[in-house]
Scaffold this active site. Structure first.
Site, PDB file in Angstrom:
ATOM      1  N   GLU A 337       0.812  -1.224   0.000  1.00 29.44           N
ATOM      2  CA  GLU A 337       0.000   0.000   0.000  1.00 29.44           C
ATOM      3  C   GLU A 337       0.847   1.276   0.000  1.00 29.44           C
ATOM      4  O   GLU A 337       0.558   2.240   0.702  1.00 29.44           O
ATOM      5  CB  GLU A 337      -1.000  -0.032   1.172  1.00 29.44           C
ATOM      6  CG  GLU A 337      -1.922  -1.232   1.033  1.00 29.44           C
ATOM      7  CD  GLU A 337      -2.913  -1.424   2.164  1.00 29.44           C
ATOM      8  OE1 GLU A 337      -2.831  -0.701   3.169  1.00 29.44           O
ATOM      9  OE2 GLU A 337      -3.792  -2.310   2.028  1.00 29.44           O
ATOM     10  N   GLU A 439      -6.523  -9.538  -3.758  1.00 28.44           N
ATOM     11  CA  GLU A 439      -7.286  -9.589  -2.504  1.00 28.44           C
ATOM     12  C   GLU A 439      -8.779  -9.413  -2.751  1.00 28.44           C
ATOM     13  O   GLU A 439      -9.449  -8.611  -2.085  1.00 28.44           O
ATOM     14  CB  GLU A 439      -6.788  -8.495  -1.535  1.00 28.44           C
ATOM     15  CG  GLU A 439      -5.297  -8.533  -1.281  1.00 28.44           C
ATOM     16  CD  GLU A 439      -4.841  -7.606  -0.165  1.00 28.44           C
ATOM     17  OE1 GLU A 439      -5.691  -7.063   0.573  1.00 28.44           O
ATOM     18  OE2 GLU A 439      -3.624  -7.428  -0.037  1.00 28.44           O
TER      19      GLU A 439
END
Ligand code: NAG
Ligand code: NAG
Length: 568
Positions: A337, A439
């Site tokens: 991220e 994900e």
């Protein structure tokens, strides 16, 4: 006569606008200040422009949300819009590695509530970047919208900037997405198998049938794995993973803050034993993640560190974990991220430290494929362009980037939109590196609707040529972080629900090849277009298998020829 031609002209002009993408903003070219509002800070026209003669220069900002704004008079509920503009910083701040700059859309509902949509942002912008192209997309909520307004914003107070060439255009729905997806699936997920059969002895074409059976998928369909449960938990959970997925990713156990809660007390066994067990069951493994730049996920004991101590600590973490796993895993998410968090770069006041982390990982395990991994880059459109730019920066820096992970956690009760998914994947694919869906989950309590949503997402991903693998972020409600509404398998009864059935139908029936060909129908030479993977070919003469004629092979990107000589 006159009226008709005026009408024709009007229709033509509006069609042209649609084709050329009419700018729905007023004075987006910025040759004056008209239609742009600047409350409580200073805006002025400047000749430092991106296009035309002028741009807006913004100074005197006291809040990060201070920036020129405009009421959107041309947008409609449920509409999808592309937004694009150019920004240039006029000063950096000495203690900040860069500024987030972009456009937010503020939506006000009839009851007075407001929501803010990140339409397009570029993180870590600096003066030395010059004019930065900020581009993204968003959709307006379907109901009760009273008004909406576009705001430039983001940089810290005290940062001055210039904006120019701003546009807002319709992003038209792709009503043919399903046909396009099917065509891509046929083109990139399959290859030709050419059969050439010769007959001898008293065998005739009418006697021969050939089964073409795919026994294994090449395409990665995977899931996040709860390492403890996979090692010691419910047997049905373990069996489902082994039977229905060919890739696994460590969900939590190998994250730094969880495996090393206290410095030097490191739980290697849980993740590494789970990885070994996955491999022994024939699954390939992604490891997730080496460091995580979002501040709350940095280990507590690391947070007070600075300077060389921090660099050495990170260096050790990266080398140690890659050294121990480099022969066990195919992928590492290196710096999780990093579009949304910059803790390591901020703390070291070094914008390029994220490249250094990759360099260390790549040196420790040159064969492991290294990934960026981020959210709101496909499920949302505000950071998509920034992700593409980040991927290009890593690629050009030659630090071992293999691909980009797009997380794809779709928001609660939000149906995956194939038009936007394709738009976002196309943008990211321009970086020229493979994309993995890492994900995936949707959130919908009605399991039949959830099944449709997962199918839509799967078709949009599998039907995109840049996507190399698709992983769920878990599947069983009992250990899924979003619980039942995201699950494929429900509760302690371990019921494969409608969403789970749909997943199995797609990946084990629709996208697997299993055909029987009678030579009486096909002739002695025929072609099967098969999904990539491993195959058994069974030859039957008068309904009876001839074991000595059985063939096995792996079908990849190029055509495969099977020669069979049937003699009896
Ligand atoms: C990782 O392996 C390399 C090569 O064997 C070695 O030089 C290095 O010290 C190891 N690093 C750690 C932290 O174990
Ligand atoms: C292939 O299809 C046949 C006939 O529908 C079925 O009986 C068989 O179980 C299938 N084999 C596989 C491996 O799916």
């Amino acid at each position: 006569m006159f009226t008709t031609s005026v009408m024709k002209w009007t229709v033509l002009v509006s069609m042209l606008h649609l084709v050329l993408g009419q700018n729905l903003l007023l004075n987006g070219e910025i040759e004056s200040m008209t239609h742009w509002d600047c409350c409580c800070f200073k805006c002025e026209l400047t000749t430092v422009h991106h296009q035309g003669q002028h741009a807006i220069k913004v100074t005197g900002r006291t809040q990060d949300w201070n920036g020129p704004s405009q009421t959107l008079v041309n947008v409609k509920p449920s509409g999808r819009y592309r937004v694009s503009g150019y920004a240039k910083l006029l000063n950096d701040l000495p203690n900040e590695i860069g500024q987030n700059i972009g456009m937010d859309v503020e939506v006000t509902f009839n009851d007075g509530r407001k929501t803010y949509i990140s339409a397009a942002f570029n993180p870590l912008t600096r003066v030395s970047d010059g004019w930065v192209h900020v581009k993204g997309d968003f959709d307006i909520p379907a109901q009760d919208v009273k008004s909406s307004r576009l705001y430039w914003q983001g940089p810290s107070p005290g940062v001055n900037f210039v904006v120019d060439s701003i546009s807002l255009t319709d992003l038209t729905e792709n009503t043919n997405w399903r046909g396009e997806s099917d065509a891509v699936i046929d083109r990139v997920r399959k290859s030709d198998i050419n059969f050439k059969v010769t007959l001898s002895g008293d065998v005739k074409s009418d006697d021969v049938e050939i089964d073409v059976i795919q026994t294994k998928k090449a395409f990665p369909f995977g899931t996040a794995v709860t390492c403890k449960d996979y090692l010691n938990g419910d047997q049905r959970y373990q069996d489902f993973i082994n039977k229905h997925f060919n890739w696994g990713v460590t969900q939590n156990a190998i994250k730094w803050d969880l495996m090393e809660q206290q410095q030097g007390h490191i739980d290697y066994d849980t993740p590494i034993n789970a990885i070994k067990k996955l491999r022994s069951n024939g699954l390939k493994v992604r490891a997730h993640n080496i460091v995580w730049s979002v501040p709350q996920f940095v280990p507590q004991w690391v947070r007070p560190m600075t300077g060389n101590t921090l660099r050495q600590t990170v260096h050790y973490r990266v080398q140690d974990i890659v050294n121990r796993t480099k022969d066990l895993v195919e992928h590492w998410d290196v710096n999780n991220e990093n579009l949304h968090g910059f803790w390591f770069q901020n703390t070291l006041n070094d914008r390029d430290y994220n490249l250094e982390i990759f360099r260390i990982a790549h040196q420790a395990g040159p064969k492991v494929k290294l990934f960026l991994n981020d959210y709101n880059v496909v499920a949302d459109g505000g950071f998509t362009m920034a992700y593409k730019n980040q991927a290009i920066r890593f690629k050009n820096a030659n630090v071992g980037l293999y691909g980009v992970g797009v997380q794809c956690h779709f928001a609660d009760n939000v149906k995956p939109d194939p038009t936007l998914i394709k738009e976002h994947l196309d943008t990211i694919a321009q970086a020229g590196v493979p994309i993995w869906v890492t994900e995936l989950d949707v959130y919908q309590t009605d399991e039949k609707i959830r099944a449709d949503w997962y199918e839509t997402a799967f078709r949009a991903f599998y039907g995109h040529p840049a996507v190399e693998g698709i992983m769920f972020w878990g599947f069983w409600s009992n250990n899924h972080y979003r619980g039942e509404p995201a699950s494929l398998v429900t509760g302690s009864s371990f019921r494969v629900n409608a969403a789970g059935q749909r997943y199995l139908d797609l990946t084990e029936k629709q996208w697997m090849t299993n055909e029987t060909h009678a030579l009486s129908q096909t002739g002695n030479a025929f072609k099967v277009r098969g999904f990539h993977g491993d195959y058994d070919v069974i030859v039957k003469v008068r309904g009876k298998e001839v074991p000595t004629l059985k063939k096995t092979f792996t079908l990849g990107k190029s055509a495969h020829t099977v020669n069979i000589n049937v003699h009896q």
